[in-house]
Design an enzyme around this catalytic site. Structure first.
Site, PDB file in Angstrom:
ATOM      1  N   ASP A 245       0.413  -1.827   4.486  1.00 15.17           N
ATOM      2  CA  ASP A 245      -1.015  -1.860   4.406  1.00 15.17           C
ATOM      3  C   ASP A 245      -1.351  -0.432   4.280  1.00 15.17           C
ATOM      4  O   ASP A 245      -2.689   0.164   4.490  1.00 15.17           O
ATOM      5  CB  ASP A 245      -1.822  -2.770   4.462  1.00 15.17           C
ATOM      6  CG  ASP A 245      -3.209  -1.972   4.156  1.00 15.17           C
ATOM      7  OD1 ASP A 245      -3.852  -2.264   3.197  1.00 15.17           O
ATOM      8  OD2 ASP A 245      -4.432  -2.754   5.421  1.00 15.17           O
ATOM      9  N   ASN A 250     -10.832   1.277   5.225  1.00 18.31           N
ATOM     10  CA  ASN A 250     -11.957  -0.141   5.641  1.00 18.31           C
ATOM     11  C   ASN A 250     -11.711  -0.113   7.081  1.00 18.31           C
ATOM     12  O   ASN A 250     -12.630  -1.257   7.369  1.00 18.31           O
ATOM     13  CB  ASN A 250     -12.498  -1.062   4.539  1.00 18.31           C
ATOM     14  CG  ASN A 250     -13.275  -0.909   3.977  1.00 18.31           C
ATOM     15  OD1 ASN A 250     -14.616   0.051   4.213  1.00 18.31           O
ATOM     16  ND2 ASN A 250     -13.270  -1.662   2.047  1.00 18.31           N
TER      17      ASN A 250
HETATM   18  C1  0GY Z   1      -6.116  -4.440   1.528  1.00 14.41           C
HETATM   19  C2  0GY Z   1      -7.891  -4.104   1.989  1.00 14.41           C
HETATM   20  C3  0GY Z   1      -8.635  -3.875   1.832  1.00 14.41           C
HETATM   21  C4  0GY Z   1      -9.334  -3.340   0.713  1.00 14.41           C
HETATM   22  C5  0GY Z   1      -8.329  -2.840  -0.528  1.00 14.41           C
HETATM   23  O1  0GY Z   1      -8.583  -2.592  -2.797  1.00 14.41           O
HETATM   24  C6  0GY Z   1      -9.327  -2.150  -1.834  1.00 14.41           C
HETATM   25  O2  0GY Z   1      -9.935  -1.589  -1.834  1.00 14.41           O
HETATM   26  O3  0GY Z   1      -7.578  -3.639  -0.696  1.00 14.41           O
HETATM   27  C7  0GY Z   1     -10.355  -4.544   2.604  1.00 14.41           C
HETATM   28  O4  0GY Z   1     -10.909  -3.603   2.856  1.00 14.41           O
HETATM   29  O5  0GY Z   1      -9.706  -5.344   3.510  1.00 14.41           O
HETATM   30  O6  0GY Z   1      -5.855  -4.829   0.611  1.00 14.41           O
HETATM   31  O7  0GY Z   1      -5.644  -2.870   1.507  1.00 14.41           O
END
Ligand code: 0GY
Length: 296
Positions: A245, A250
């Site tokens: 990840d 975030n």
């Molecule tokens: C992840 C998690 C997050 C963000 C995203 O697409 C995204 O912005 O996936 C999260 O904030 O939980 O999967 O990387």
């Protein structure tokens, strides 16, 4: 723009766990650089620049051979940073894109040529404005014809509502981050049993046993998340994927050391056979079916 969460770890440790040859980091992102690939106006957070060069350096540092780069919400449906990274990877990366209903067949074919093998549907309300399910279903019907699969991101309380829709989608469905269980409720909770039953009843459903840093209440070394991931790895060894990840968009509580995340792997996949399936055989089957025997 100023990033609104913690920057990624500047100097991850070398993991003690040696991943098997040909291991795939099956969930990571590239962000920007913003000067070349501006972030989407509709984004819900502003990331740090996390360019492809840094992702590939991390891959090598951790001992991995390949990446699956997932389009994140901060780039909206503009997949250019993703495609740029896939092009630069020399075949060592595949992608999961975000596609709009008006994305043309030619654009889909270009994404396919670049190495995209899946499309992501995001139901996490803090990350995206809602998209009608019918729109997602139409997109799914189109991309499945290219041999792509569907990646879904949702939080556990939404599973019950989403279940009929998920089961109506064609092809393979990959659930991000174990369906985001409430870790405080424990792996025997009705909620997590419900998720396991969904997987037990539907062989088309795969899961990423990723993101202990996001799900934990206790913090590193993520003792509270390990039983969730281990249960899934042992129950469904042929349908699990793992990813860092990176660069951990975030994250506001703590920023994980990616080397320490790799050291969680032998705790969730305790045998060499499970590790080989999780890190090599499963992601290769889904993203590089043309490459025989994994390799490095
Ligand atoms: C992840 C998690 C997050 C963000 C995203 O697409 C995204 O912005 O996936 C999260 O904030 O939980 O999967 O990387």
């Amino acid at each position: 723009m100023t990033p609104d969460y913690l920057p990624f770890h500047p100097d991850p440790k070398k993991p003690a766990f040696k991943v098997p040859a040909g291991a795939v980091d099956a969930h990571c992102h590239v962000f920007g650089p913003e000067a070349d690939f501006p972030f989407a106006p509709e984004r819900k957070y502003t990331p740090v620049d996390a360019p492809k060069e840094q992702l590939f350096a991390l891959r090598d540092h951790l001992g991995f051979s390949r990446n699956v780069i997932v389009q994140a919400t901060c780039h909206g449906s503009d997949n250019s940073a993703l495609v740029d990274a896939l092009d630069a990877s020399g075949g060592a990366a595949r992608g999961v894109a975000v596609v709009r209903p008006d994305t043309s067949d030619e654009e889909l074919a270009d994404l396919d040529r670049a190495g995209v093998r899946g499309v992501r549907f995001n139901f996490v309300k803090r990350l995206v404005d809602a998209t009608p399910k019918e729109t997602y279903r139409e997109i799914a019907e189109r991309v499945v014809r290219l041999g792509w699969h569907i990646v879904v991101y949702f939080e556990a309380p939404d599973l019950e509502d989403l279940k009929p829709f998920l089961l109506s989608l064609p092809g393979i469905i990959v659930v991000d981050h174990m369906g985001r269980p409430d870790v405080a409720a424990g792996p025997q909770s009705a909620e997590f049993r419900n998720f396991r039953n969904l997987m037990a009843d539907n062989e088309r459903i795969w899961v990423k046993v990723s993101c202990p840093e996001r799900l934990t209440v206790a913090g590193p070394p993520y003792d509270d998340v390990v039983p969730f991931a281990r249960t899934l790895v042992e129950a469904f060894p042929e349908r699990v994927l793992w990813g860092t990840d990176w660069p951990h968009p975030n994250m506001k509580s703590h920023m994980p050391d990616d080397g320490a995340l790799v050291d969680v792997i032998p705790r969730i996949a305790p045998t060499p056979e499970l590790q080989q399936a999780l890190l090599v055989d499963n992601p290769m089957r889904l993203y590089w079916p043309d490459v025989r025997g994994g390799g490095s």
